[in-house]
Motif scaffolding. Structure first.
Motif, PDB file in Angstrom:
ATOM      1  N   UNK A 188      -5.383   8.736   2.456  1.00  0.00           N
ATOM      2  CA  UNK A 188      -6.457   9.730   2.313  1.00  0.00           C
ATOM      3  C   UNK A 188      -7.045   9.698   0.906  1.00  0.00           C
ATOM      4  N   UNK A 189      -6.186   9.495  -0.092  1.00  0.00           N
ATOM      5  CA  UNK A 189      -6.652   9.499  -1.479  1.00  0.00           C
ATOM      6  C   UNK A 189      -7.500   8.272  -1.800  1.00  0.00           C
ATOM      7  N   UNK A 190      -7.161   7.131  -1.191  1.00  0.00           N
ATOM      8  CA  UNK A 190      -7.883   5.887  -1.485  1.00  0.00           C
ATOM      9  C   UNK A 190      -8.019   5.082  -0.196  1.00  0.00           C
ATOM     10  N   UNK A 191      -8.907   5.476   0.703  1.00  0.00           N
ATOM     11  CA  UNK A 191      -8.998   4.844   2.022  1.00  0.00           C
ATOM     12  C   UNK A 191      -9.424   3.379   1.985  1.00  0.00           C
ATOM     13  N   UNK A 192      -9.965   2.936   0.878  1.00  0.00           N
ATOM     14  CA  UNK A 192     -10.408   1.547   0.773  1.00  0.00           C
ATOM     15  C   UNK A 192      -9.261   0.582   0.475  1.00  0.00           C
ATOM     16  N   UNK A 193      -8.076   1.096   0.148  1.00  0.00           N
ATOM     17  CA  UNK A 193      -6.924   0.274  -0.215  1.00  0.00           C
ATOM     18  C   UNK A 193      -5.994   0.120   0.989  1.00  0.00           C
ATOM     19  N   UNK A 194      -5.412  -1.053   1.124  1.00  0.00           N
ATOM     20  CA  UNK A 194      -4.434  -1.321   2.174  1.00  0.00           C
ATOM     21  C   UNK A 194      -3.045  -0.969   1.640  1.00  0.00           C
ATOM     22  N   UNK A 195      -2.525   0.181   2.034  1.00  0.00           N
ATOM     23  CA  UNK A 195      -1.186   0.614   1.630  1.00  0.00           C
ATOM     24  C   UNK A 195      -0.182   0.190   2.697  1.00  0.00           C
ATOM     25  N   UNK A 196       0.875  -0.491   2.270  1.00  0.00           N
ATOM     26  CA  UNK A 196       1.901  -0.947   3.188  1.00  0.00           C
ATOM     27  C   UNK A 196       3.275  -0.524   2.685  1.00  0.00           C
ATOM     28  N   UNK A 197       4.152  -0.089   3.597  1.00  0.00           N
ATOM     29  CA  UNK A 197       5.498   0.312   3.224  1.00  0.00           C
ATOM     30  C   UNK A 197       6.350  -0.919   2.931  1.00  0.00           C
ATOM     31  N   UNK A 198       7.127  -0.862   1.852  1.00  0.00           N
ATOM     32  CA  UNK A 198       8.096  -1.927   1.587  1.00  0.00           C
ATOM     33  C   UNK A 198       9.119  -1.968   2.714  1.00  0.00           C
ATOM     34  N   UNK A 199       9.519  -0.789   3.190  1.00  0.00           N
ATOM     35  CA  UNK A 199      10.425  -0.675   4.329  1.00  0.00           C
ATOM     36  C   UNK A 199       9.830   0.331   5.295  1.00  0.00           C
ATOM     37  N   UNK A 200       9.272  -0.152   6.400  1.00  0.00           N
ATOM     38  CA  UNK A 200       8.595   0.748   7.333  1.00  0.00           C
ATOM     39  C   UNK A 200       9.572   1.569   8.182  1.00  0.00           C
ATOM     40  N   UNK A 201      10.877   1.379   7.956  1.00  0.00           N
ATOM     41  CA  UNK A 201      11.886   2.188   8.647  1.00  0.00           C
ATOM     42  C   UNK A 201      12.389   3.330   7.760  1.00  0.00           C
ATOM     43  N   UNK A 202      11.846   3.443   6.566  1.00  0.00           N
ATOM     44  CA  UNK A 202      12.314   4.445   5.599  1.00  0.00           C
ATOM     45  C   UNK A 202      11.724   5.816   5.924  1.00  0.00           C
ATOM     46  N   UNK A 203      12.225   6.394   7.001  1.00  0.00           N
ATOM     47  CA  UNK A 203      11.739   7.692   7.462  1.00  0.00           C
ATOM     48  C   UNK A 203      12.886   8.694   7.420  1.00  0.00           C
ATOM     49  N   UNK A 204      12.636   9.861   6.827  1.00  0.00           N
ATOM     50  CA  UNK A 204      13.662  10.889   6.693  1.00  0.00           C
ATOM     51  C   UNK A 204      13.688  11.763   7.953  1.00  0.00           C
ATOM     52  N   UNK A 205      14.796  11.683   8.681  1.00  0.00           N
ATOM     53  CA  UNK A 205      14.933  12.490   9.885  1.00  0.00           C
ATOM     54  C   UNK A 205      14.930  13.974   9.619  1.00  0.00           C
ATOM     55  N   UNK A 206      15.429  14.378   8.449  1.00  0.00           N
ATOM     56  CA  UNK A 206      15.409  15.799   8.089  1.00  0.00           C
ATOM     57  C   UNK A 206      13.974  16.295   7.923  1.00  0.00           C
TER      58      UNK A 206
END
Length: 337
Positions: A272-290
């Protein structure tokens, strides 16, 4: 309401919704209750988008103290809602699901801290804001990931420092200041610890032109600095940042692609802050269940029925508030984590 540099105002989204119009119902119920809706950067996109403010924990807690609302609905994990209550003891603080804990905050108990202090009676205790109210009450001064170096640097060099609970943030501070009399607790966030150096190196090799935004809680933070120091990645492309700092860096970078090492919920605000940039997660499984326990259904229940209210013992709150205020007196702490 004032929106700080570390906090973004919410917008509308259709993702993860329980039924059409749920966001309007949440906002109407919040208005009826006289509540402000706060959401952490790691929340589900639908929760971020319905909130009045989105940001990191300390920035949100400070806004909670500033707004006129009598009720704070904090969409985050439990220690964050506690911090809001510490800074706003006269207000009602709700968390949509009180079971939403934190592995980092749980990595040290108040009993363990007291034992550690007894072993180092003259040491200054520095606690990351990602701690429970009871631990904050035993703390001399709090810090955030964006000002931890500044906080520890303010302590006379001949005083021992007990830094807790995050070992990766502590290692970053100790390395930066080259401070031998700084003891670091062996705690960690299980999500950030799981973002390792091998993954970061592999991603950096695959995306040689990308900037690297790395949270200092990550297990790969040392690897990021090694990549910069060895010349494998240009030094100006490696940025060790708090979540609030990532938003500022996203707006300033000239890169077309950014690899992000933190919890994946952060990608929503970065895009949202910079929609022109391609942001990619280093680890796309890094999700906090809490964090993801705060669902739209839980938020609806909270604003409708007043669940779950957060209470902090007034004496603990006063002591914890003093530790936070000492931090703020050193300088603007920026974001919370």
């Amino acid at each position: 309401m004032t929106v700080t540099a570390d906090v973004q105002q919410g917008a509308g989204s259709g993702a993860d919704v329980p039924f059409p119009g749920w966001a309007d119902e949440v906002r109407a119920l919040a208005k009826k209750r006289g509540a402000v809706l706060l959401a952490h950067n790691y929340q589900l996109p639908a929760i971020q988008d319905v909130a009045d403010f989105v940001g990191d924990s300390l920035a949100l807690s400070r806004i909670a103290a500033d707004v006129e609302a009598d009720t704070i609905v904090f969409c985050g994990v439990h220690f964050m809602a506690e911090t809001a209550k510490i800074l706003s003891p006269e207000k009602t603080v709700l968390i949509p699901d009180a079971r939403a804990g934190c592995s980092l905050a749980d990595s040290i108990t108040v009993e363990q801290l007291r034992e550690w202090k007894a072993e180092h009676p003259d040491a200054v205790v520095v606690s990351y804001v990602n701690t429970t109210a009871a631990v904050k009450a035993e703390t001399d001064i709090c810090c955030t990931s964006s000002n931890a170096v500044e906080v520890v640097a303010s302590i006379p060099e001949d005083r021992e420092v007990l830094f807790l609970p995050d070992q990766f943030l502590g290692a970053h501070v100790r390395r930066t200041l080259d401070r031998e009399n700084m003891h670091v607790w062996a705690g960690e966030c299980h999500v950030h610890a799981g973002i390792n150096g091998a993954e970061l190196t592999r991603q950096a090799e695959t995306h040689p032109d990308a900037d690297l935004f790395v949270h200092p809680e990550c297990g790969c933070a040392t690897s990021a600095l090694y990549l910069a120091g060895s010349g494998a990645v240009a030094a100006d492309k490696v940025k060790i940042l708090s979540t609030g700092g990532m938003i500022d860096a996203a707006r300033a970078t000239k890169a077309k692609q950014v690899l992000v090492a933190t919890e994946v919920g952060m990608l929503h605000q970065l895009r949202r802050a910079a929609p022109e940039i391609d942001f990619q997660a280093v680890n796309d499984r890094a999700s906090c269940g809490y964090m993801k326990m705060i669902t739209p259904e839980a938020l609806l229940r909270s604003v409708r029925h007043g669940t779950d209210e957060v209470h902090v013992d007034p004496e603990l709150a006063a002591r914890g508030r003093a530790a936070v205020e000492r931090m703020i007196a050193i300088g603007q702490p920026g974001g919370g984590e």
